[in-house]
Design a protein around this motif. Structure first.
Motif, PDB file in Angstrom:
ATOM      1  N   LEU A  99       8.537  -2.982  -6.809  1.00 27.99           N
ATOM      2  CA  LEU A  99       9.123  -3.804  -5.749  1.00 27.99           C
ATOM      3  C   LEU A  99       8.419  -3.629  -4.412  1.00 27.99           C
ATOM      4  N   ILE A 100       8.135  -2.380  -4.033  1.00 27.68           N
ATOM      5  CA  ILE A 100       7.655  -2.088  -2.685  1.00 27.68           C
ATOM      6  C   ILE A 100       6.362  -2.826  -2.365  1.00 27.68           C
ATOM      7  N   GLU A 101       5.481  -2.983  -3.341  1.00 27.32           N
ATOM      8  CA  GLU A 101       4.211  -3.671  -3.085  1.00 27.32           C
ATOM      9  C   GLU A 101       4.379  -5.187  -3.003  1.00 27.32           C
ATOM     10  N   ARG A 102       5.575  -5.684  -3.282  1.00 24.03           N
ATOM     11  CA  ARG A 102       5.800  -7.122  -3.357  1.00 24.03           C
ATOM     12  C   ARG A 102       6.637  -7.671  -2.201  1.00 24.03           C
ATOM     13  N   ILE A 103       6.963  -6.852  -1.225  1.00 23.79           N
ATOM     14  CA  ILE A 103       7.818  -7.313  -0.137  1.00 23.79           C
ATOM     15  C   ILE A 103       7.143  -7.088   1.215  1.00 23.79           C
ATOM     16  N   PRO A 104       7.264  -8.050   2.132  1.00 25.54           N
ATOM     17  CA  PRO A 104       6.768  -7.844   3.494  1.00 25.54           C
ATOM     18  C   PRO A 104       7.694  -6.899   4.255  1.00 25.54           C
ATOM     19  N   GLN A 105       7.135  -6.249   5.259  1.00 26.81           N
ATOM     20  CA  GLN A 105       7.891  -5.277   6.045  1.00 26.81           C
ATOM     21  C   GLN A 105       8.592  -4.263   5.127  1.00 26.81           C
ATOM     22  N   ALA A 106       7.816  -3.737   4.194  1.00 24.61           N
ATOM     23  CA  ALA A 106       8.371  -2.836   3.181  1.00 24.61           C
ATOM     24  C   ALA A 106       8.967  -1.575   3.805  1.00 24.61           C
ATOM     25  N   ARG A 126       8.771   3.000  -8.401  1.00 20.74           N
ATOM     26  CA  ARG A 126       7.450   2.885  -9.003  1.00 20.74           C
ATOM     27  C   ARG A 126       6.767   1.695  -8.357  1.00 20.74           C
ATOM     28  N   LEU A 127       5.496   1.832  -8.023  1.00 21.24           N
ATOM     29  CA  LEU A 127       4.775   0.786  -7.320  1.00 21.24           C
ATOM     30  C   LEU A 127       3.300   0.805  -7.662  1.00 21.24           C
ATOM     31  N   ARG A 128       2.697  -0.361  -7.538  1.00 16.92           N
ATOM     32  CA  ARG A 128       1.246  -0.433  -7.609  1.00 16.92           C
ATOM     33  C   ARG A 128       0.670   0.258  -6.376  1.00 16.92           C
ATOM     34  N   ASP A 129      -0.327   1.086  -6.582  1.00 15.80           N
ATOM     35  CA  ASP A 129      -0.912   1.861  -5.499  1.00 15.80           C
ATOM     36  C   ASP A 129      -2.019   1.066  -4.829  1.00 15.80           C
ATOM     37  N   ARG A 130      -1.776   0.602  -3.606  1.00 13.34           N
ATOM     38  CA  ARG A 130      -2.805  -0.139  -2.891  1.00 13.34           C
ATOM     39  C   ARG A 130      -4.003   0.749  -2.569  1.00 13.34           C
ATOM     40  N   GLY A 131      -3.805   2.068  -2.613  1.00 13.98           N
ATOM     41  CA  GLY A 131      -4.881   3.004  -2.348  1.00 13.98           C
ATOM     42  C   GLY A 131      -5.695   3.358  -3.573  1.00 13.98           C
ATOM     43  N   SER A 132      -5.433   2.719  -4.704  1.00 16.28           N
ATOM     44  CA  SER A 132      -6.242   2.914  -5.907  1.00 16.28           C
ATOM     45  C   SER A 132      -7.312   1.834  -5.977  1.00 16.28           C
ATOM     46  N   ALA A 133      -8.302   2.028  -6.842  1.00 13.54           N
ATOM     47  CA  ALA A 133      -9.330   1.011  -7.026  1.00 13.54           C
ATOM     48  C   ALA A 133      -8.708  -0.275  -7.552  1.00 13.54           C
ATOM     49  N   PHE A 134      -7.732  -0.145  -8.465  1.00 19.72           N
ATOM     50  CA  PHE A 134      -7.047  -1.324  -8.975  1.00 19.72           C
ATOM     51  C   PHE A 134      -6.335  -2.051  -7.842  1.00 19.72           C
ATOM     52  N   GLY A 135      -5.607  -1.309  -7.008  1.00 17.10           N
ATOM     53  CA  GLY A 135      -4.887  -1.927  -5.906  1.00 17.10           C
ATOM     54  C   GLY A 135      -5.818  -2.636  -4.940  1.00 17.10           C
ATOM     55  N   PHE A 136      -6.980  -2.046  -4.691  1.00 19.13           N
ATOM     56  CA  PHE A 136      -7.960  -2.690  -3.813  1.00 19.13           C
ATOM     57  C   PHE A 136      -8.403  -4.022  -4.399  1.00 19.13           C
ATOM     58  N   LEU A 137      -8.747  -4.016  -5.684  1.00 20.30           N
ATOM     59  CA  LEU A 137      -9.190  -5.253  -6.322  1.00 20.30           C
ATOM     60  C   LEU A 137      -8.068  -6.282  -6.397  1.00 20.30           C
ATOM     61  N   ASP A 138      -6.850  -5.823  -6.607  1.00 23.99           N
ATOM     62  CA  ASP A 138      -5.712  -6.734  -6.682  1.00 23.99           C
ATOM     63  C   ASP A 138      -5.450  -7.386  -5.329  1.00 23.99           C
ATOM     64  N   ARG A 139      -5.830  -6.690  -4.251  1.00 21.44           N
ATOM     65  CA  ARG A 139      -5.651  -7.254  -2.915  1.00 21.44           C
ATOM     66  C   ARG A 139      -6.746  -8.239  -2.552  1.00 21.44           C
ATOM     67  N   PRO A 170       7.811 -12.095 -11.441  1.00 21.21           N
ATOM     68  CA  PRO A 170       8.053 -11.260 -10.266  1.00 21.21           C
ATOM     69  C   PRO A 170       7.456 -11.900  -9.026  1.00 21.21           C
ATOM     70  N   PRO A 171       7.924 -11.522  -7.849  1.00 21.57           N
ATOM     71  CA  PRO A 171       7.287 -12.006  -6.624  1.00 21.57           C
ATOM     72  C   PRO A 171       5.826 -11.569  -6.581  1.00 21.57           C
ATOM     73  N   THR A 172       5.002 -12.311  -5.852  1.00 12.94           N
ATOM     74  CA  THR A 172       3.596 -11.950  -5.734  1.00 12.94           C
ATOM     75  C   THR A 172       3.438 -10.675  -4.912  1.00 12.94           C
ATOM     76  N   THR A 173       2.310 -10.020  -5.084  1.00 14.81           N
ATOM     77  CA  THR A 173       2.067  -8.772  -4.368  1.00 14.81           C
ATOM     78  C   THR A 173       1.708  -9.041  -2.910  1.00 14.81           C
ATOM     79  N   VAL A 174       2.176  -8.146  -2.034  1.00  9.19           N
ATOM     80  CA  VAL A 174       1.916  -8.217  -0.603  1.00  9.19           C
ATOM     81  C   VAL A 174       1.115  -6.993  -0.150  1.00  9.19           C
ATOM     82  N   TYR A 175       1.451  -5.838  -0.671  1.00 10.93           N
ATOM     83  CA  TYR A 175       0.753  -4.580  -0.385  1.00 10.93           C
ATOM     84  C   TYR A 175       0.807  -4.193   1.089  1.00 10.93           C
ATOM     85  N   ASP A 176       2.008  -4.035   1.630  1.00  6.84           N
ATOM     86  CA  ASP A 176       2.130  -3.398   2.938  1.00  6.84           C
ATOM     87  C   ASP A 176       1.530  -1.997   2.872  1.00  6.84           C
TER      88      ASP A 176
END
Length: 252
Positions: A99-106, A126-139, A170-176
């Motif tokens: 959830l956390i990676e999918r909401i603005p102003q998390a 549980r959240l997708r890690d924006r600080g991982s290589a996967f999270g970077f590519l997903d962004r 699910p809502p799209t990813t935002v990655y605050d």
């Protein structure tokens, strides 16, 4: 920074087990659980447990239909997670899966979750890690995995009729910025919260066969260029966070 451990069990089972353990430690009243993202998440297996489950999610037609179809919820609220009703210190457990990676102003939403927790309560995330290589590519390449922000987010069946497989995307990813391992650690330090457990997983990477395919190669290249700052070994992080009981601790 050391790599987080791998969870000894499936994350959904881990969260269910932590709720059940909490219930054993607090046997005098039903466990009050708030499930954030109730319109599309896979839920918890709370059968046989004395509990009350309340759902909260965004108010969209698909999420409303899925929420209304659930038979395990004792109550629910749909609306902007920054303003939807969350009574202070009302819940023993607040649970949010992907959830956390999918909401603005998390961070603001996290503050509301923590405020809704009783002292001593648990925040299970549980959240997708924006600080991982996967999270970077997903962004930077949101379509790189053929809808990777959506597909595979919830592998495996739900508990009862309470989980994924509903057909509601699910809502799209935002990655605050807080939607990362480091961001969550910083958040807990600043709010006086205790990280009781922290695990890494590679659910999305495994779903994409990242070890043998293009996705794995891209992640390894990104990790190498970042000199290891963006980890290639995981795509998600799981946290079991406790709100201190000490009334003199820094609490929301």
């Amino acid at each position: 920074m050391t790599e987080p451990r791998t969870s000894p069990v499936n994350d959904g089972d881990l969260f269910t087990e932590r709720v059940r353990r909490y219930a054993k430690e607090h046997p005098l009243h039903p466990v009050q659980v708030l499930e954030a993202g109730c319109g599309w998440g896979r839920g918890l297996d709370l059968g046989g447990l004395d509990h009350r489950l309340t759902g909260v999610d965004l108010d969209t037609p698909a999420l409303r239909a899925r929420t209304k179809a659930r038979t395990d919820l004792h109550g629910w609220h749909l609306g902007d997670l920054r303003t939807v009703p969350m009574p202070p210190r009302a819940y023993d457990i607040v649970y949010g899966d992907y959830l956390i990676e999918r909401i603005p102003q998390a961070e603001l939403v996290l503050d509301r979750f923590v405020a809704a927790l009783k002292p001593g309560g648990l925040l299970l995330l549980r959240l997708r890690d924006r600080g991982s290589a996967f999270g970077f590519l997903d962004r930077v390449l949101p379509s790189w995995s053929h809808g990777g922000s959506h597909a595979g987010a919830h592998a495996g069946p739900a508990a009862g009729d309470a989980g994924g497989g509903s057909g509601s995307p699910p809502p799209t990813t935002v990655y605050d910025r807080v939607a990362s391992r480091q961001g969550m650690q910083w958040y807990c330090v600043m709010r006086g919260l205790v990280v009781a457990e922290e695990y890494a997983s590679r659910e999305r990477l495994d779903a994409m066969r990242a070890g043998i395919g293009l996705a794995g190669g891209l992640c390894r290249v990104v990790s190498a260029f970042s000199r290891g700052r963006l980890a290639a070994a995981h795509s998600e992080v799981t946290f079991v966070i406790r709100k201190p009981e000490n009334r003199f601790a820094r609490l929301l």
